[in-house]
Design a protein around this motif. Structure first.
Motif, short mmCIF file in Angstrom:
data_model
loop_
_atom_site.label_atom_id
_atom_site.label_comp_id
_atom_site.label_asym_id
_atom_site.label_seq_id
_atom_site.Cartn_x
_atom_site.Cartn_y
_atom_site.Cartn_z
N LEU A 141 0.86 -1.20 0.00
CA LEU A 141 0.00 0.00 0.00
C LEU A 141 0.89 1.24 0.00
O LEU A 141 1.81 1.34 0.81
CB LEU A 141 -0.90 0.02 1.25
N ASP A 142 0.60 2.19 -0.87
CA ASP A 142 1.41 3.40 -0.94
C ASP A 142 1.24 4.21 0.35
O ASP A 142 0.12 4.62 0.68
CB ASP A 142 0.95 4.23 -2.16
N ILE A 163 -8.25 2.56 -2.30
CA ILE A 163 -9.35 1.69 -2.75
C ILE A 163 -10.03 2.27 -4.01
O ILE A 163 -10.48 1.53 -4.88
CB ILE A 163 -10.37 1.47 -1.61
N GLU A 164 -10.01 3.60 -4.10
CA GLU A 164 -10.67 4.26 -5.22
C GLU A 164 -9.86 4.14 -6.52
O GLU A 164 -10.42 4.15 -7.63
CB GLU A 164 -10.84 5.74 -4.87
N GLU A 165 -8.54 4.01 -6.37
CA GLU A 165 -7.65 4.07 -7.54
C GLU A 165 -8.02 3.07 -8.66
O GLU A 165 -8.15 3.47 -9.82
CB GLU A 165 -6.19 3.88 -7.09
N LEU A 220 -15.31 -0.41 1.97
CA LEU A 220 -14.70 -0.41 3.31
C LEU A 220 -15.53 -1.27 4.26
O LEU A 220 -14.99 -2.10 4.99
CB LEU A 220 -14.61 1.02 3.85
N LYS A 221 -16.84 -1.07 4.21
CA LYS A 221 -17.72 -1.85 5.11
C LYS A 221 -17.63 -3.33 4.80
O LYS A 221 -17.60 -4.16 5.70
CB LYS A 221 -19.17 -1.38 4.95
N ARG A 241 -7.00 -5.81 5.34
CA ARG A 241 -8.40 -5.62 4.92
C ARG A 241 -8.49 -4.57 3.83
O ARG A 241 -9.23 -4.73 2.85
CB ARG A 241 -9.26 -5.20 6.12
N ALA A 242 -7.72 -3.48 3.98
CA ALA A 242 -7.72 -2.42 2.96
C ALA A 242 -7.17 -2.97 1.64
O ALA A 242 -7.71 -2.69 0.56
CB ALA A 242 -6.89 -1.23 3.42
N ALA A 243 -6.12 -3.79 1.73
CA ALA A 243 -5.53 -4.38 0.51
C ALA A 243 -6.54 -5.30 -0.17
O ALA A 243 -6.63 -5.33 -1.41
CB ALA A 243 -4.25 -5.14 0.86
#
Ligand SMILES: Nc1ncnc2c1ncn2[C@@H]1O[C@H](COP(=O)(O)OP(=O)(O)OP(=O)(O)O)[C@@H](O)[C@H]1O
Ligand SMILES: [Mg+2]
Length: 266
Positions: free
Chosen positions: A95-96, A105-107, A122-123, A146-148
Motif C-alpha cells: 500500500l502506498d 481503494i478508489e484508484e 470499506l464496510k 483488509r484495505a488491501a
C-alpha cells in the motif's frame, strides 16, 4: 474440472543463473474452477510467486499460456486489473504510504472508469467509513490487509490471487483475514489462486491444491483428499513436517529427508 475460470497450461519460466539458466517453472499446468479456491503450496523458492507473476502478465515465459474464461490473458493492463485482483503478503509494502485508504481503494475504480462506492467497499471488508481518511501507518496490520483486500476486490474481478496473504499477521488476525476471504468469495463468487506455504491456512480455505517442488507440479487434486492421503513423497514430507513442527516441536530428521530425496529423484 468443469468450467475452469483460470487455465495455466504448460508454463515454463527461466532465469539467468551463473551456469546458464535456472528453470523456475517447468511445464506447469494448473486449473482453477469458478468460485473455487486453488491453493499453490510448496517450500520457499519453488516458484509460487513466479507463477502469480505469470498469471498477472508481469513475468515472461519460455513456453505455455494463461487463459481466463478461455481468453488469452495477454490483455491491456487496465482490462487485466478488472479481471484479476491481487493481495500480496505484506500490506505495508503493497500500500502506498502517501495515499489515504480511501484513495488506495478508489484508484482501481478510477483507472478502469468504473463506478464503485468506497464506503461500501470499506464496510464489506470490515473497516469503518472513517478509515477512508487514514493512512496505512495509522492502521493495524490486520486492518491494512483488509484495505488491501478492498482494493483487490473493488472492481469485482472474477479471479483474485492471494500470495501469502496472512504470513505477515499474528495468528488470531490470520483467522479473521481467512474468514473475510471466504465471505468475499461467497458474496462475489470469485475464484482464488491462494499461494501459501502455511498448510494450516490451506487446509482451511482450499478446495483444490497444487503441490510444487523446484518449479514442478508433483501433486494436484482435491485438497481434502491430498491432506488425508498424500500420494507423492514430497507431499508426504511436507505434511509430516507440519505435524512434526506443530505437535512435536521438532523438524523431520535427516533420515526421513534422505528417503524423500531418493523418492523425488525418480
Ligand atoms: N527476477 C528473478 N531473477 C532471478 N531469479 C529469480 C527471480 N525471481 C525469482 N527467482 C528465482 O526463482 C525461484 C522461484 O522464486 P519464487 O519467488 O517464485 O519462489 P516462491 O515459491 O514464491 O518462494 P517464497 O515462498 O520464498 O515466496 C527462486 O529460486 C528464485 O530465486
Ligand atoms: Mg513467494
Amino acid at each position: 474440472m468443469t468450467d475452469p475460470l483460470l487455465k495455466i497450461e504448460d508454463v515454463s519460466v527461466e532465469f539467468p543463473a551463473h551456469k546458464g539458466v535456472m528453470r523456475a517453472l517447468d511445464h506447469v499446468n494448473v486449473e482453477a474452477g469458478k468460485g473455487k479456491t486453488m491453493a499453490i503450496v510448496g517450500e520457499s523458492g519453488c516458484g509460487k510467486t513466479t507463477l502469480a507473476r505469470v498469471v498477472l502478465g508481469l513475468q515472461p515465459t519460455v513456453s505455455g499460456s494463461v487463459t481466463l474464461n478461455d481468453d488469452l490473458a495477454v490483455l491491456p493492463d487496465t482490462i487485466l486489473a478488472q479481471r484479476i485482483g491481487m493481495v500480496w503478503q505484506d500490506p505495508f509494502a503493497s500500500l502506498d504510504p502517501r495515499w489515504s485508504i480511501g484513495r488506495i481503494i478508489e484508484e482501481p475504480l478510477k483507472l478502469a472508469g468504473a463506478d464503485g462506492d468506497v464506503t461500501q467497499i470499506l464496510k464489506s471488508v470490515g473497516l469503518t467509513p472513517a478509515m477512508a481518511d487514514r493512512f496505512p501507518h495509522q492502521l493495524s496490520g490486520g486492518q491494512r490487509q483488509r484495505a488491501a483486500i478492498g482494493r483487490a476486490i473493488a472492481l469485482r474481478p472474477p479471479l483474485v490471487i492471494c500470495d501469502e496473504p496472512t504470513a505477515a499477521l499474528d495468528l488470531s488476525i490470520q483467522a479473521q483475514i481467512l474468514n473475510l476471504l471466504q465471505d468475499m468469495q461467497q458474496d462475489l463468487g470469485c475464484t482464488y489462486l491462494y499461494i501459501s506455504h502455511d498448510l494450516a491456512t490451506v487446509r482451511f480455505i482450499a478446495d483444490e491444491m497444487t503441490v510444487m517442488y523446484f518449479g514442478k507440479v508433483v501433486e494436484q487434486g482435491n485438497a481434502a483428499n491430498i491432506f488425508d492421503d498424500p500420494q507423492h513423497a514430497y507431499t508426504q514430507r511436507l505434511l509430516r513436517s507440519v505435524v512434526t513442527i506443530d505437535s512435536l516441536g521438532r523438524v523431520p530428521d535427516v533420515e526421513e529427508q534422505d528417503e524423500t530425496e531418493e523418492a523425488l529423484t525418480v
